[in-house]
Design an enzyme around this catalytic site. Structure first.
Site, short mmCIF file in Angstrom:
data_model
loop_
_atom_site.label_atom_id
_atom_site.label_comp_id
_atom_site.label_asym_id
_atom_site.label_seq_id
_atom_site.Cartn_x
_atom_site.Cartn_y
_atom_site.Cartn_z
N HIS A 177 44.00 30.60 44.67
CA HIS A 177 45.34 30.68 45.53
C HIS A 177 45.88 31.09 46.01
O HIS A 177 45.13 32.38 46.50
CB HIS A 177 46.44 31.21 43.81
CG HIS A 177 46.70 30.62 43.38
ND1 HIS A 177 46.25 30.57 41.34
CD2 HIS A 177 46.46 29.38 42.83
CE1 HIS A 177 46.05 29.49 40.78
NE2 HIS A 177 46.40 28.74 41.50
N ALA A 178 45.75 30.84 47.33
CA ALA A 178 45.75 31.28 49.12
C ALA A 178 46.47 33.12 49.29
O ALA A 178 45.34 33.66 50.08
CB ALA A 178 46.65 31.06 49.91
N GLU A 180 45.88 34.95 47.23
CA GLU A 180 44.96 36.30 45.78
C GLU A 180 43.97 36.45 47.19
O GLU A 180 42.54 36.72 46.78
CB GLU A 180 44.44 35.64 45.45
CG GLU A 180 45.67 35.62 44.58
CD GLU A 180 45.72 34.28 43.08
OE1 GLU A 180 44.75 33.83 42.63
OE2 GLU A 180 46.54 33.82 42.66
N ARG A 235 50.74 30.37 47.94
CA ARG A 235 49.91 29.90 46.73
C ARG A 235 49.08 28.42 46.80
O ARG A 235 47.73 28.66 46.78
CB ARG A 235 50.46 29.92 45.43
CG ARG A 235 50.33 29.97 44.46
CD ARG A 235 50.40 29.82 42.84
NE ARG A 235 50.68 28.71 41.84
CZ ARG A 235 49.76 29.60 40.67
NH1 ARG A 235 49.51 31.03 40.87
NH2 ARG A 235 49.47 29.07 39.36
N ASN A 252 44.65 24.78 40.90
CA ASN A 252 43.94 25.48 39.74
C ASN A 252 45.15 24.72 38.31
O ASN A 252 44.65 25.26 37.03
CB ASN A 252 44.23 26.63 39.28
CG ASN A 252 43.03 27.08 38.52
OD1 ASN A 252 41.99 26.45 38.21
ND2 ASN A 252 43.79 28.03 37.87
N ARG A 253 46.18 23.70 38.93
CA ARG A 253 46.73 22.76 37.63
C ARG A 253 46.68 21.59 37.75
O ARG A 253 47.24 20.63 37.28
CB ARG A 253 48.31 23.05 37.96
CG ARG A 253 48.59 24.51 37.30
CD ARG A 253 48.42 25.20 36.49
NE ARG A 253 48.78 26.11 36.17
CZ ARG A 253 48.58 27.59 36.68
NH1 ARG A 253 47.54 27.69 36.81
NH2 ARG A 253 49.03 28.96 36.34
N TYR A 311 46.56 38.96 40.32
CA TYR A 311 46.68 40.09 39.86
C TYR A 311 46.67 40.16 38.58
O TYR A 311 47.54 39.17 37.63
CB TYR A 311 47.36 41.01 40.23
CG TYR A 311 47.99 41.14 39.66
CD1 TYR A 311 49.27 41.86 39.60
CD2 TYR A 311 49.02 40.22 41.05
CE1 TYR A 311 50.79 41.92 39.64
CE2 TYR A 311 50.61 39.92 41.23
CZ TYR A 311 51.34 40.60 40.15
OH TYR A 311 52.76 40.67 39.72
N GLU A 385 41.01 38.36 36.68
CA GLU A 385 41.96 38.36 37.33
C GLU A 385 41.61 39.66 37.89
O GLU A 385 41.06 40.66 36.81
CB GLU A 385 43.53 38.23 36.65
CG GLU A 385 43.74 37.18 35.58
CD GLU A 385 44.72 36.23 36.82
OE1 GLU A 385 44.40 36.97 37.70
OE2 GLU A 385 44.97 34.92 37.01
#
Length: 420
Positions: A177-178, A180, A235, A252-253, A311, A385
């Protein structure tokens, strides 16, 4: 891993940007609300004011982190006057500006100062190459395919004494996810710590002689670049969908396992957790899946997989697609996860929680962790996370990069030393 829940009227305003432009968060506040026992009230406020959240839909007796533009703050404040709240970011634009005050990286200087700042994408590629050049006997650069926009998905493969590609494999993903960004830095800290410690640290040398490591700090390069040029809170990847002006598939889905399980993803191309039009229709997913399956089918086998996100401070086990199904070796999984959490806490006192993904955070279908566990058959598959629990959220100050890496590395060393 967390996602924005966007009201349809502002899908283009916050994250699902149709025409690329620079998103401006000056004056935006991020507010943490205590939802109380009636989640419908908070949901109604969010919908009526066309707001977004950083941690999903409001749930009873929980917290929700709400992004509030300046022109809606007065009405938001009056609507939530009877709810407990705290300010995470007084001015989100200013927080982003401070976070993106990058230190200059001089090519060839892969040292600990790298972790004093976040960095542009090109510097991340240079840093990995500099690490490889500093330790040519123990590392190499690997590319496993291209993103939607043609960027190589780049990783570093490192190993100990003896033939490479012969020992059990360990694979880590970062920045799926971009937005993060801390995951990019922490996974690079792992590579740096293993390679710089190989000659002098017995524990690290033993681990490198036992396993081959493959780390992909930026698994979503197009999205990551977009967070640095257009929208810090982007994201997904940058893939188009037929019939929709909204861009991006949630990598991630998108994995081809439990992809269409209800409740764990969205079928709306404008949603942050859009699963794609078909399972594994994102080129990034295809490249990542092909690589882990190739490794698992080789003589090496795949010992351990971890997908790093932010997070929430969690260390989680399969499954995401169901809150009731657990792995056959769930007791072992939970024991290992508790040990990781304890090892992290022992460094600075940072508290992580552990458990299966679905009951611990929320339902996730089409995830890498479930795919690696049940399709690839990795012996162990986890997700983390990282910092924090909501003081800063996705926009984590640079001074937390190094402590995030140090504590996560302590947890990782515990895990690697206790796998059977």
């Amino acid at each position: 891993m967390k996602f924005l829940v966007l009201a349809s009227s502002i899908l283009g305003l916050v994250s699902a940007i149709v025409v690329p432009r620079q998103a401006n968060y000056d004056g935006y506040r991020v507010v943490r609300l205590q939802v109380g026992d009636d989640s419908s009230k908070v949901k109604n406020i969010i919908e009526e004011l066309s707001l977004s959240t950083w941690n999903g839909a409001p749930k009873a007796d929980s917290e929700v982190d709400v992004v509030v533009p300046a022109d809606r703050f007065s009405e938001f404040e009056s609507s939530t006057a009877d709810l407990d709240s705290s300010i995470m970011h007084e001015n989100l634009g200013a927080s982003i500006a401070e976070e993106t005050n990058y230190q200059v990286y001089a090519a060839g200087s892969a040292n600990s100062t790298w972790f004093n700042s976040y960095h542009p994408y090109a510097d991340h590629i240079q840093f990995l190459n500099d690490l490889k050049n500093s330790y040519p006997a123990n590392s190499e650069i690997v590319t496993i395919g291209n993103s939607v926009q043609g960027r190589p998905i780049t990783g570093i493969h490192f190993y100990g004494t003896g033939l490479k590609n012969t020992k059990p494999a360990v694979v880590f993903h970062g920045t799926v996810h971009a937005r993060e960004w801390i995951t990019t830095m922490v996974t690079e800290y792992f590579a740096y710590s293993f390679l710089t410690g190989f000659a002098s640290n017995t524990e690290i040398r033993n681990l490198l002689n036992k396993y081959d490591f493959y780390i992909f700090p930026v698994a979503n390069p197009d999205g990551f670049v977009y967070t640095q040029t257009n929208d810090r809170l982007w994201r997904k990847n940058r893939q188009s969908t037929a019939g929709s002006s909204c861009l991006g598939h949630d990598i991630n889905r998108n994995w081809n396992y439990q992809w269409s399980t209800p409740g764990g993803s969205s079928t709306d191309p404008c949603a942050q957790d859009f699963r794609g039009s078909a399972a594994a229709d994102a080129p990034e997913t295809v490249a990542l899946a092909n690589f882990v399956n190739k490794v698992a089918a080789s003589a090496q086998k795949l010992k351990l997989f971890i997908d790093y996100h932010s997070y929430s401070q969690l260390f989680m086990t399969p499954y995401g697609y169901s809150c009731s199904v657990v792995t056959a070796n769930n007791a072992e999984y939970q024991s290992l996860a508790r040990g990781v959490v304890a090892a992290i806490k022992a460094v600075y006192g940072t508290v992580f929680k552990s458990g299966p993904i679905c009951p611990t955070i929320y339902q996730v279908s089409g995830s890498s962790v479930d795919y690696l566990a049940d399709v690839t058959k990795a012996q162990y598959s986890f997700t983390a996370e990282l910092r924090d629990t909501g003081r800063y959220g996705f926009v984590l100050p640079a001074d937390q990069i190094l402590p995030s890496g140090v504590e996560a590395f302590a947890g990782l060393r515990y895990l690697l030393s206790n796998l059977r």
